[in-house]
Motif scaffolding. Structure first.
Motif, PDB file in Angstrom:
ATOM      1  N   HIS A 222      46.455  19.729   8.265  1.00 11.36           N
ATOM      2  CA  HIS A 222      45.190  19.617   7.521  1.00 11.36           C
ATOM      3  C   HIS A 222      45.190  18.315   6.732  1.00 11.36           C
ATOM      4  O   HIS A 222      45.900  18.186   5.734  1.00 11.36           O
ATOM      5  CB  HIS A 222      45.027  20.805   6.568  1.00 11.36           C
ATOM      6  N   PHE A 223      44.402  17.357   7.195  1.00  5.74           N
ATOM      7  CA  PHE A 223      44.341  16.057   6.534  1.00  5.74           C
ATOM      8  C   PHE A 223      43.496  16.178   5.268  1.00  5.74           C
ATOM      9  O   PHE A 223      42.377  16.693   5.301  1.00  5.74           O
ATOM     10  CB  PHE A 223      43.757  15.007   7.470  1.00  5.74           C
ATOM     11  N   SER A 224      44.021  15.678   4.173  1.00 10.43           N
ATOM     12  CA  SER A 224      43.353  15.811   2.880  1.00 10.43           C
ATOM     13  C   SER A 224      42.139  14.887   2.790  1.00 10.43           C
ATOM     14  O   SER A 224      42.009  13.920   3.546  1.00 10.43           O
ATOM     15  CB  SER A 224      44.326  15.477   1.748  1.00 10.43           C
ATOM     16  N   ASP A 225      41.264  15.188   1.827  1.00 10.99           N
ATOM     17  CA  ASP A 225      40.077  14.356   1.605  1.00 10.99           C
ATOM     18  C   ASP A 225      40.462  12.939   1.207  1.00 10.99           C
ATOM     19  O   ASP A 225      39.831  11.963   1.633  1.00 10.99           O
ATOM     20  CB  ASP A 225      39.202  14.977   0.508  1.00 10.99           C
ATOM     21  N   GLY A 226      41.507  12.821   0.380  1.00  8.55           N
ATOM     22  CA  GLY A 226      41.928  11.489  -0.064  1.00  8.55           C
ATOM     23  C   GLY A 226      42.417  10.627   1.082  1.00  8.55           C
ATOM     24  O   GLY A 226      42.127   9.424   1.140  1.00  8.55           O
ATOM     25  N   LEU A 227      43.158  11.218   2.015  1.00  6.69           N
ATOM     26  CA  LEU A 227      43.648  10.469   3.174  1.00  6.69           C
ATOM     27  C   LEU A 227      42.490  10.031   4.058  1.00  6.69           C
ATOM     28  O   LEU A 227      42.455   8.890   4.545  1.00  6.69           O
ATOM     29  CB  LEU A 227      44.631  11.328   3.964  1.00  6.69           C
ATOM     30  N   ILE A 228      41.534  10.921   4.262  1.00  6.28           N
ATOM     31  CA  ILE A 228      40.361  10.584   5.073  1.00  6.28           C
ATOM     32  C   ILE A 228      39.563   9.467   4.410  1.00  6.28           C
ATOM     33  O   ILE A 228      39.090   8.538   5.083  1.00  6.28           O
ATOM     34  CB  ILE A 228      39.485  11.841   5.284  1.00  6.28           C
ATOM     35  N   MET A 229      39.419   9.522   3.094  1.00  5.11           N
ATOM     36  CA  MET A 229      38.697   8.468   2.389  1.00  5.11           C
ATOM     37  C   MET A 229      39.412   7.129   2.540  1.00  5.11           C
ATOM     38  O   MET A 229      38.770   6.095   2.754  1.00  5.11           O
ATOM     39  CB  MET A 229      38.553   8.812   0.916  1.00  5.11           C
ATOM     40  N   ALA A 230      40.746   7.133   2.439  1.00  5.07           N
ATOM     41  CA  ALA A 230      41.508   5.890   2.547  1.00  5.07           C
ATOM     42  C   ALA A 230      41.299   5.243   3.917  1.00  5.07           C
ATOM     43  O   ALA A 230      41.066   4.026   4.010  1.00  5.07           O
ATOM     44  CB  ALA A 230      42.993   6.169   2.309  1.00  5.07           C
ATOM     45  N   VAL A 231      41.361   6.019   4.978  1.00  3.82           N
ATOM     46  CA  VAL A 231      41.178   5.463   6.326  1.00  3.82           C
ATOM     47  C   VAL A 231      39.741   4.975   6.507  1.00  3.82           C
ATOM     48  O   VAL A 231      39.501   3.920   7.110  1.00  3.82           O
ATOM     49  CB  VAL A 231      41.542   6.514   7.402  1.00  3.82           C
ATOM     50  N   SER A 232      38.770   5.712   5.977  1.00  3.55           N
ATOM     51  CA  SER A 232      37.365   5.291   6.074  1.00  3.55           C
ATOM     52  C   SER A 232      37.145   3.947   5.395  1.00  3.55           C
ATOM     53  O   SER A 232      36.445   3.077   5.926  1.00  3.55           O
ATOM     54  CB  SER A 232      36.456   6.348   5.436  1.00  3.55           C
TER      55      SER A 232
END
Length: 525
Positions: A222-232
């Motif tokens: 489960h990828f966290s919101d913070g990790l997804i934001m960083a990649v975006s």
């Protein structure tokens, strides 16, 4: 709030800087508290001894850049005599003729130096002594504070991505996302100041990538919101730096993480995260003409429908009576709807103040129009667009109008730097799809509204600050247009542009720059 061992919080001697003493009790109680009085005296005395050798603010490269002229004289007033109101003692004596006190002399000297009155001293000159960003849970590199100071004055995407004002608050909880954001802010700063390569940007980018790779091994399920934001954010950063391969790697990884989370609609802890994800997709698509990777997000996409009778832009721009002349039309109905939406956005932005509901509505409208324009301007992604069919031969302006509209959205509404190389594909497409003025021998037959739309598209093309040669070709066409339309002054020229789309401050500054280049020749006619 931060770690006392943080380099931005400690002096070179290892002593924590303390510029203000905050007491949570009343002056009367502080008067009777020996510990409080001792602390105040010690800190005041220590600051007085060190004031002459105080290190300069991290926000500036020299003291003259940080403080206004004469600030030292004013600072002396506040640091050389420390006295709490609770310590006042009435002496019962008052001198009949007081001579000028030393502090009055200092104030007179500071006024002679041109310093502002202490009562009206700008807040920024006092606040800059504090390490405003020292609480950030990230590693600081040389230049980090300058980048964050630039972010404080940045207006890029303020309405599009941050209508609720929770963008930075959301990022504060994740070190990886913060490093990615600082690298992106640094790219914008470099473009604004003409910096070729900022090593601090590369350091924060490398740190973000390192942390992302580290967390990919621990967040497999489960990828966290913070990790997804960083990649975006890194997708956007790669686009600003025109690094296609890096951007594609980040976008491919982002798409995989979003798929494992169940789609963008399911990443819904906050709407700001959905806006950041889709903005990365928009960036990559508009910079390199790639199809969008994510479908429309319904929570962001919906806007009020406009009745066809209320539309300002119509499919037929010019319908000739002379069969020798082709008509001028816009066959793609989505482009016309995009122009109407952009007009609504510019009118809404001109209002002040705006409520939270109005800001969210503007943000959703920006998302909606960007989605449609990306589909129109991306290779192979506009096959399903509704096309109008005309019975007469006509010059179709759908493609150049869609391109000019997206450039206007980026430069005038999102406030992206015009020097960014990411715009070059759109500028080049606009140049190739617009006819040269010399080819429009029947310009005098076209109605005023049609001429204004054509002139507006050429004016958007002249915003290309990264390629002077291409900009020069647009300026030549604008000059020819002005001659045909009889425009001989700046106000008349600006009025024609305002008839189509106009957004402050970009359009005002841009129109002035254009007129400086072409106006002198027109005045000689």
């Amino acid at each position: 709030m931060g770690n006392p061992e943080h380099p931005s919080q400690t002096s070179s001697q290892g002593q924590t800087k303390l510029h203000f003493i905050v007491s949570t009790t009343s002056p009367k109680r502080a008067k009777g508290n020996p510990a409080t009085q001792h602390l105040v005296r010690v800190q005041a005395g220590r600051h007085g001894r060190n004031s002459s050798s105080t290190t300069q603010s991290a926000f500036s490269s020299s003291p003259s850049d940080t403080f206004p002229a004469g600030y030292g004289a004013i600072k002396k007033n506040f640091t050389s005599r420390i006295k709490l109101a609770s310590w006042t003692r009435k002496s019962g004596r008052k001198k009949a003729n007081q001579t000028q006190r030393p502090d009055q002399k200092d104030t007179a000297d500071s006024k002679a130096l041109g310093a502002p009155d202490p009562k009206t001293l700008p807040v920024w000159s006092l606040v800059q002594e504090l390490d405003l960003y020292s609480f950030l849970p990230i590693t600081f590199f040389p230049g980090t504070v300058e980048i964050m100071s630039f972010y404080g004055s940045m207006k890029t995407n303020s309405f599009a991505l941050n209508p609720d004002g929770d963008f930075f608050e959301f990022a504060l909880g994740d070190t990886t996302a913060l490093h990615a954001l600082v690298s992106t802010f640094g790219c914008l700063r470099s473009l604004s100041y003409g910096i070729q390569e900022d090593p601090t940007v590369l350091q924060h980018q490398a740190e973000a990538v390192r942390l992302i790779n580290q967390r990919l091994t621990t967040e497999r399920n489960h990828f966290s919101d913070g990790l997804i934001m960083a990649v975006s954010v890194l997708v956007n950063q790669a686009t600003m730096s025109t690094r296609f391969l890096q951007g594609k790697i980040h976008l491919d990884g982002l798409a995989k993480m979003i798929e494992m989370r169940g789609g963008v609609e399911q990443v819904n802890s906050r709407l700001v995260l959905q806006r950041v994800i889709t903005w990365g997709d928009f960036c990559f698509s508009s910079a390199w003409g790639q199809p969008l990777r994510f479908p429309a997000v319904q929570s962001l996409y919906s806007i009020p429908e406009r009745d066809i009778t209320e539309r300002s832009f119509h499919p037929i721009i010019y319908e000739p009576e002379d069969v020798r002349y082709p008509g001028i039309v816009v066959s793609d109905i989505s482009v016309l709807e995009a122009m109407d939406t952009l007009q609504d956005i510019t009118q809404s932005l001109a209002k002040s103040p705006l409520s939270s509901t109005e800001r969210r509505a503007i943000s959703n409208a920006i998302y909606h129009v960007e989605y449609e324009l990306c589909r129109s301007n991306s290779a192979g992604d506009s096959d399903g667009a509704l096309q109008l069919v005309f019975n007469v031969d006509a010059l179709d302006l759908s493609a150049p109008l869609a391109t000019a509209a997206q450039l206007f959205l980026h430069l005038g509404i999102r406030n992206l730097p015009a020097k960014a190389q990411r715009h070059q594909r759109l500028f080049n497409n606009l140049r190739m799809s617009l006819p040269q003025v010399t080819a429009l021998a029947y310009l005098t037959e076209i109605p005023q509204r049609g001429l204004n739309i054509l002139l507006w598209m050429y004016a958007i093309g002249a915003a290309n600050e990264a390629d002077p040669l291409v900009r020069g070709t647009f300026l030549a066409d604008i000059e020819a247009f002005c001659r045909v339309m009889g425009l001989r002054d700046h106000d008349g020229f600006a009025a024609c542009l305002k008839d189509v789309l106009w957004a402050e401050p970009f359009c005002k500054e841009h129109a002035s720059c254009i007129w400086e280049d072409v106006g002198w020749s027109l005045r000689l006619d």
